[in-house]
Design a protein around this motif. Sequence first.
Motif, PDB file in Angstrom:
ATOM      1  N   LYS A  99      -8.576   8.398  -3.726  1.00  0.00           N
ATOM      2  CA  LYS A  99      -7.832   7.156  -3.510  1.00  0.00           C
ATOM      3  C   LYS A  99      -6.617   7.383  -2.620  1.00  0.00           C
ATOM      4  N   ILE A 100      -6.033   8.567  -2.691  1.00  0.00           N
ATOM      5  CA  ILE A 100      -4.875   8.877  -1.853  1.00  0.00           C
ATOM      6  C   ILE A 100      -5.277   8.869  -0.380  1.00  0.00           C
TER       7      ILE A 100
ATOM      8  N   GLU B 177       3.004   5.782  -5.901  1.00  0.00           N
ATOM      9  CA  GLU B 177       2.652   5.892  -7.323  1.00  0.00           C
ATOM     10  C   GLU B 177       1.509   6.880  -7.540  1.00  0.00           C
ATOM     11  N   LEU B 178       0.498   6.820  -6.679  1.00  0.00           N
ATOM     12  CA  LEU B 178      -0.630   7.744  -6.824  1.00  0.00           C
ATOM     13  C   LEU B 178      -0.198   9.184  -6.585  1.00  0.00           C
TER      14      LEU B 178
ATOM     15  N   LYS C 261      -4.120   6.255   2.645  1.00  0.00           N
ATOM     16  CA  LYS C 261      -3.510   6.724   3.884  1.00  0.00           C
ATOM     17  C   LYS C 261      -4.251   6.177   5.098  1.00  0.00           C
ATOM     18  N   LYS C 262      -5.566   6.139   5.016  1.00  0.00           N
ATOM     19  CA  LYS C 262      -6.370   5.602   6.116  1.00  0.00           C
ATOM     20  C   LYS C 262      -6.135   4.108   6.286  1.00  0.00           C
ATOM     21  N   LEU C 263      -6.036   3.389   5.192  1.00  0.00           N
ATOM     22  CA  LEU C 263      -5.777   1.951   5.257  1.00  0.00           C
ATOM     23  C   LEU C 263      -4.406   1.668   5.866  1.00  0.00           C
TER      24      LEU C 263
ATOM     25  N   LYS D 285       0.825  -1.211   0.000  1.00  0.00           N
ATOM     26  CA  LYS D 285       0.000   0.000   0.000  1.00  0.00           C
ATOM     27  C   LYS D 285       0.857   1.258   0.000  1.00  0.00           C
ATOM     28  N   ARG D 286       2.009   1.214   0.655  1.00  0.00           N
ATOM     29  CA  ARG D 286       2.907   2.375   0.612  1.00  0.00           C
ATOM     30  C   ARG D 286       3.446   2.596  -0.795  1.00  0.00           C
ATOM     31  N   ALA D 287       3.762   1.522  -1.485  1.00  0.00           N
ATOM     32  CA  ALA D 287       4.237   1.643  -2.868  1.00  0.00           C
ATOM     33  C   ALA D 287       3.120   2.188  -3.757  1.00  0.00           C
ATOM     34  N   GLU D 288       1.913   1.700  -3.537  1.00  0.00           N
ATOM     35  CA  GLU D 288       0.763   2.170  -4.312  1.00  0.00           C
ATOM     36  C   GLU D 288       0.499   3.653  -4.035  1.00  0.00           C
ATOM     37  N   LEU D 289       0.622   4.055  -2.764  1.00  0.00           N
ATOM     38  CA  LEU D 289       0.436   5.453  -2.400  1.00  0.00           C
ATOM     39  C   LEU D 289       1.489   6.330  -3.073  1.00  0.00           C
TER      40      LEU D 289
END
Length: 64
Positions: A42-43, A27-28, A47-49, A21-25
Amino acid sequence: MEFAELKTKNAKDLKEILAEKRAELFELQLKARGKQLKQFHKISDLKKLIARAMTILNNKAEVK
């Protein structure tokens, strides 16, 4: 991913989820800076997740 679903995961799985999820964040956030992202919500969702997963991980560490 819901909070209850995260609570059932073990520490190793939570660490894997956090890394993904950090990698996905990341990228976003890059896409948002480049004006390529249309769904900015989505950002904040990511962050909440991440915060939820870290909270559960820290609670599990305190219990041990």
